[in-house]
Write an enzyme that holds these catalytic residues in place. Structure first.
Site, short mmCIF file in Angstrom:
data_model
loop_
_atom_site.label_atom_id
_atom_site.label_comp_id
_atom_site.label_asym_id
_atom_site.label_seq_id
_atom_site.Cartn_x
_atom_site.Cartn_y
_atom_site.Cartn_z
N ARG A 46 0.85 -1.20 0.00
CA ARG A 46 0.00 0.00 0.00
C ARG A 46 0.89 1.24 0.00
NH1 ARG A 46 -1.44 1.74 4.63
NH2 ARG A 46 -2.16 -0.24 5.48
N TYR A 98 -16.83 16.96 -14.99
CA TYR A 98 -17.23 15.56 -14.92
C TYR A 98 -18.22 15.37 -13.76
CZ TYR A 98 -16.97 10.61 -13.90
OH TYR A 98 -17.31 9.31 -13.62
N ASP A 170 -7.57 19.25 -13.87
CA ASP A 170 -7.91 17.89 -14.30
C ASP A 170 -7.55 17.84 -15.80
OD1 ASP A 170 -9.13 15.60 -15.31
OD2 ASP A 170 -10.87 15.74 -13.98
N LYS A 195 -8.45 6.82 -19.01
CA LYS A 195 -8.82 7.34 -20.33
C LYS A 195 -7.62 7.28 -21.28
CE LYS A 195 -12.80 7.98 -18.40
NZ LYS A 195 -12.64 8.25 -17.00
#
Ligand SMILES: Cc1ncc(COP(=O)(O)O)c(C=O)c1O
Length: 379
Positions: A46, A98, A170, A195
Site C-alpha cells: 500500500r 465531470y 484535471d 482514459k
C-alpha cells in the site's frame, strides 16, 4: 528529451535482477527485511510497490513534474486532493465538469463543511468574483467535459496565486501530450488514467503530479493513510499504454478534426463543440495553451430533441455507446443520462448542457470508417 522519447523511456529502468526491459508486475503485498527496519526501500505494497514507483516516475516525467502519485481511480486521486482541505475552506470549480467530480464535491465533501462554488470558468471575472478569504482551491477541468470549453490555465493560476489558493487542473481530456499545466502555473495536475493515458479501455486508475515537495509529502501521506492505491497489474497496463501515448494522441487529434469538420457541415447537425474550430469561443486560448485540439467532440442535432439523439446513439456501429473515453476505439455517450446524470437537470441547463447533447470520443480507427458510421447513424 522530446515527448515521444520520454513516453517510452522516462522513469523506467530495466529490472536490475534480470535485465527485463519491461517493468515487472511485482505482485506482492510485502517484502522481506534482513533485520527490523533494514530493507530495500519497500515494506508494504500500500505504501510502496516497485511497479507503481516506475509508473509514478514516468507520469512525473511526462508532465515535467517532480513527483507522481498513482491511485486506484481518477476519483481516488480527486478525493486525495480534496483531503488537503479543512471544514470552512472554499473551492471554486468550473460549472461544466465531470459528473463524478461534482458528486464527490457536493454529496461527500460539502457535508464535511467545505463550500463549493461552481462558475463558468471560461470567464475569469466570474472566478475572481467568487474568491473569498476562505478560498483554498481552484478546480479547473480543461477542455471541459462535455462542452469542450477551454479554460485559461495561466489566468486561473494568477487568480489562485493572488488568493493564496492552490490550482488543480484535471488534465484527463488533454493529457501531457496536449498541455502541461504545471508549466502554466498549476500546483497539481490530476488524471483519470483510465482514459487516454492507459488508452486501451482495460483498466481504471488515477494520478496526481506535483512539483512542490511539501505538497507531495502531504498527498503521499493521504495516499498511504487512506489506501486508495492501485494494484501492480494495473500500473503495468498504464505503463504499457504510456509508451504509445504520443502516437495515439496524434491520431486521436487527426481523426477528431475530420469528424468535427464532417459534423459541422452536416445539414442535420445544429451545434458542434470542438475547440479546434476558429469560431469556438475559446479557440484563441486553446491554440495558445494546447499543442492540438484532441479527439473529444460533442454535438446537438437540429431540433434539440432528446429522442433524436437517442435514436442516433442506438444506430452507431463503430461509436459504441458506453461510459468512458480516450481508448483506441471510438465511443459515444449521452451525458444527460450517463456521465453527467449526477448533476441536477437545472444545473446542467445553466451550464448549457442540453438533454440532446451527444458526446463522442473519437478513436484511432480509419477516419473514413468513422465518418461512414456517422453518415448512416445521423441519416
Ligand atoms: C474529466 C474526468 N475526470 C475524472 C474522472 C474520474 O476518473 P475515474 O473514472 O478513473 O475514477 C473522469 C471519468 O470519466 C473524467 O472524465
Amino acid at each position: 528529451m522530446k515527448f515521444g522519447t520520454k513516453a517510452i523511456h522516462a522513469g523506467v529502468h530495466p529490472d536490475p535482477s534480470t535485465g527485463a526491459i519491461m517493468t515487472p508486475i511485482f505482485q506482492t503485498s510485502t517484502y522481506v527485511q534482513r533485520s527490523p527496519g533494514d530493507h530495500k526501500g519497500f515494506e508494504y505494497s500500500r505504501t510502496h510497490n516497485p511497479t507503481r514507483t516506475q509508473l509514478q516516475d514516468a507520469l512525473a516525467a511526462l508532465d515535467n513534474g517532480k513527483h507522481g502519485l498513482a491511485f486506484a481511480s481518477g476519483m481516488a486521486a480527486i478525493d486525495c486532493i480534496v483531503k488537503l482541505l479543512q471544514p470552512g475552506d472554499e473551492v471554486i470549480s468550473t460549472n461544466d465538469l465531470y459528473g463524478g467530480s461534482y458528486r464527490l464535491f457536493t454529496k461527500v465533501y460539502a457535508t464535511y463543511g467545505i463550500k463549493f462554488h461552481f462558475v463558468p470558468m471560461h470567464d475569469m471575472t466570474a472566478v475572481q468574483a467568487a474568491v473569498t478569504e476562505r478560498t483554498k482551491l481552484i478546480w479547473v477541468e480543461t477542455p471541459t467535459n462535455p462542452l469542450l470549453n477551454v479554460i485559461d490555465i495561466a489566468a486561473a493560476s494568477a487568480v489562485a496565486k493572488k488568493a493564496g489558493a492552490l490550482l488543480v487542473v484535471d488534465n484527463t481530456f488533454a493529457t501531457p501530450y496536449l498541455q502541461t499545466p504545471l508549466a502554466l502555473g498549476a500546483d497539481m495536475v490530476m488524471y483519470s488514467l483510465t482514459k487516454y493515458m492507459a488508452g486501451h479501455s482495460d483498466t481504471v486508475m488515477g494520478a496526481v503530479v506535483v512539483n512542490n515537495d511539501e505538497l507531495h509529502e502531504r498527498l503521499s501521506f493521504f495516499q498511504n493513510a487512506c489506501g486508495g492505491t492501485p494494484g501492480p497489474q494495473d500500473c503495468f497496463l498504464v505503463l504499457r499504454g504510456l509508451k504509445t501515448l504520443h502516437i495515439r494522441m496524434q491520431r486521436h487529434c487527426e481523426n477528431g478534426r475530420q469528424v468535427a469538420e464532417y459534423l459541422k457541415a452536416h445539414p442535420k447537425v445544429d451545434k458542434v463543440y470542438w475547440p479546434g474550430f476558429p469560431d469556438h469561443p475559446n479557440h484563441e486560448i486553446a491554440a495558445r495553451q494546447m499543442n492540438d485540439f484532441g479527439g473529444m467532440i460533442s454535438f446537438v442535432l437540429k431540433g434539440d430533441r432528446k429522442e433524436d439523439a437517442v435514436a442516433t446513439l442506438e444506430k452507431f456501429q463503430l461509436f459504441s455507446l458506453a461510459e468512458s473515453l480516450g481508448g483506441v476505439e471510438s465511443l459515444s455517450g449521452h451525458p444527460a443520462t450517463m456521465t453527467h446524470a449526477s448533476i441536477p437537470a437545472e444545473q446542467r441547463r445553466t451550464a448549457g448542457l442540453s438533454d440532446s447533447l451527444i458526446r463522442l470520443s473519437v478513436g484511432i480507427e480509419d477516419a473514413e470508417d468513422l465518418i461512414e458510421d456517422l453518415k448512416q447513424a445521423i441519416g
